[in-house]
Design a protein around this motif. Sequence first.
Motif, short mmCIF file in Angstrom:
data_model
loop_
_atom_site.label_atom_id
_atom_site.label_comp_id
_atom_site.label_asym_id
_atom_site.label_seq_id
_atom_site.Cartn_x
_atom_site.Cartn_y
_atom_site.Cartn_z
N LEU A 10 34.02 -48.44 -57.05
CA LEU A 10 33.36 -47.54 -55.83
C LEU A 10 32.27 -48.66 -55.39
O LEU A 10 31.65 -48.98 -54.21
CB LEU A 10 32.88 -46.50 -56.41
CG LEU A 10 34.01 -45.37 -56.32
CD1 LEU A 10 33.10 -44.12 -57.21
CD2 LEU A 10 34.56 -45.10 -55.17
N ASP A 11 31.59 -49.55 -56.41
CA ASP A 11 30.61 -50.69 -56.21
C ASP A 11 31.16 -51.52 -55.37
O ASP A 11 30.70 -52.08 -54.20
CB ASP A 11 29.75 -51.03 -57.35
CG ASP A 11 28.71 -51.84 -57.21
OD1 ASP A 11 27.85 -51.54 -56.48
OD2 ASP A 11 28.54 -53.09 -57.58
N GLN A 47 28.75 -49.83 -40.76
CA GLN A 47 29.08 -50.15 -42.23
C GLN A 47 27.93 -49.94 -43.21
O GLN A 47 28.08 -49.63 -44.35
CB GLN A 47 29.51 -51.44 -42.09
CG GLN A 47 30.90 -51.97 -41.37
CD GLN A 47 31.80 -50.99 -41.73
OE1 GLN A 47 32.26 -50.74 -43.00
NE2 GLN A 47 32.68 -50.19 -40.81
N ARG A 48 26.75 -50.01 -42.56
CA ARG A 48 25.35 -49.83 -43.33
C ARG A 48 25.46 -48.56 -43.97
O ARG A 48 25.09 -48.20 -45.09
CB ARG A 48 24.24 -50.25 -42.65
CG ARG A 48 22.85 -49.93 -43.16
CD ARG A 48 22.76 -50.71 -44.72
NE ARG A 48 22.68 -52.08 -44.53
CZ ARG A 48 22.50 -52.96 -45.12
NH1 ARG A 48 22.06 -52.57 -46.49
NH2 ARG A 48 22.57 -54.34 -45.08
N HIS A 49 25.70 -47.44 -42.96
CA HIS A 49 25.89 -46.09 -43.45
C HIS A 49 26.89 -45.82 -44.55
O HIS A 49 26.48 -44.99 -45.50
CB HIS A 49 26.06 -45.16 -42.06
CG HIS A 49 26.11 -43.77 -42.47
ND1 HIS A 49 25.27 -42.97 -42.85
CD2 HIS A 49 27.22 -42.83 -42.43
CE1 HIS A 49 25.58 -41.75 -43.13
NE2 HIS A 49 26.94 -41.78 -42.87
N ILE A 50 28.00 -46.45 -44.27
CA ILE A 50 28.87 -45.95 -45.44
C ILE A 50 28.64 -46.55 -46.73
O ILE A 50 28.56 -46.04 -47.82
CB ILE A 50 30.36 -46.65 -44.96
CG1 ILE A 50 31.01 -45.94 -43.88
CG2 ILE A 50 31.37 -46.78 -46.29
CD1 ILE A 50 32.17 -46.54 -43.43
N TYR A 51 28.02 -47.79 -46.78
CA TYR A 51 27.36 -48.46 -47.93
C TYR A 51 26.23 -47.66 -48.57
O TYR A 51 26.41 -47.22 -49.64
CB TYR A 51 26.88 -49.85 -47.51
CG TYR A 51 25.91 -50.39 -48.69
CD1 TYR A 51 26.53 -50.82 -49.91
CD2 TYR A 51 24.61 -50.29 -48.60
CE1 TYR A 51 25.89 -51.50 -51.03
CE2 TYR A 51 23.76 -50.87 -49.98
CZ TYR A 51 24.54 -51.43 -50.81
OH TYR A 51 23.63 -51.80 -51.82
N GLU A 55 26.57 -45.60 -52.23
CA GLU A 55 25.56 -45.90 -53.24
C GLU A 55 24.91 -44.80 -53.76
O GLU A 55 24.77 -44.42 -54.89
CB GLU A 55 24.78 -47.00 -52.78
CG GLU A 55 24.98 -48.18 -52.63
CD GLU A 55 25.45 -49.01 -53.83
OE1 GLU A 55 24.56 -48.98 -54.74
OE2 GLU A 55 26.35 -49.59 -53.96
N SER A 56 24.79 -43.72 -52.82
CA SER A 56 24.17 -42.64 -53.10
C SER A 56 25.26 -41.60 -53.79
O SER A 56 24.59 -41.15 -55.04
CB SER A 56 23.81 -41.80 -51.71
OG SER A 56 23.64 -40.48 -52.16
N TYR A 57 26.49 -41.98 -53.64
CA TYR A 57 27.62 -40.89 -54.42
C TYR A 57 27.46 -41.79 -55.92
O TYR A 57 27.90 -40.92 -56.76
CB TYR A 57 28.96 -41.34 -53.79
CG TYR A 57 30.04 -40.61 -54.43
CD1 TYR A 57 30.44 -39.16 -54.27
CD2 TYR A 57 31.00 -41.18 -55.30
CE1 TYR A 57 31.28 -38.62 -54.94
CE2 TYR A 57 31.86 -40.57 -56.10
CZ TYR A 57 32.08 -39.19 -55.85
OH TYR A 57 33.29 -38.92 -56.50
#
Length: 151
Positions: A10-11, A47-51, A55-57
């Motif tokens: 995931l990272d 892409q920034r939003h998905i990243y 990271e929050s997940y």
Amino acid sequence: MRIQQLSELLDYVANCHLDMEKLYKRLDRNADSSRVKMMLTYFQQHQRHIYETLESYLEDAPSRILNTWYKDITFEDFSKRCNETSLPANMKEDEVLELHLDLENRLIALLEKTANSSPTDEIKSALMDLVRVAQTQQKRLVHSTIRMDDI
């Protein structure tokens, strides 16, 4: 890239989205068309939003899921692919969308492959939820891109 734990996967996927953001920034600097530039800016934000979401997940997911070990999960050097990808300055919206879908589909396929080799139904279900979210976001992005054509 050889992945051993789900947290690593995931990272890695999150960082792949940053690589895509960098690619779109680079393409944006070289693009001639203002419409293509608008599209690339939108893709960068996406892409920034998905990243940030991944990271929050990773921060909130149970460690028993994140610490799951896998054998034989390998993936291409996605960062290298993004760094070596280029489009001509006169790139068209369709070319940019095609590139984006190709890259996104590679990451979605990696998540699906991992889900299918997960040791428990709980982990498989969690990964398939991520796949469904990614596919839904991808459809929305395509629809938004098509609406940009109508502007």
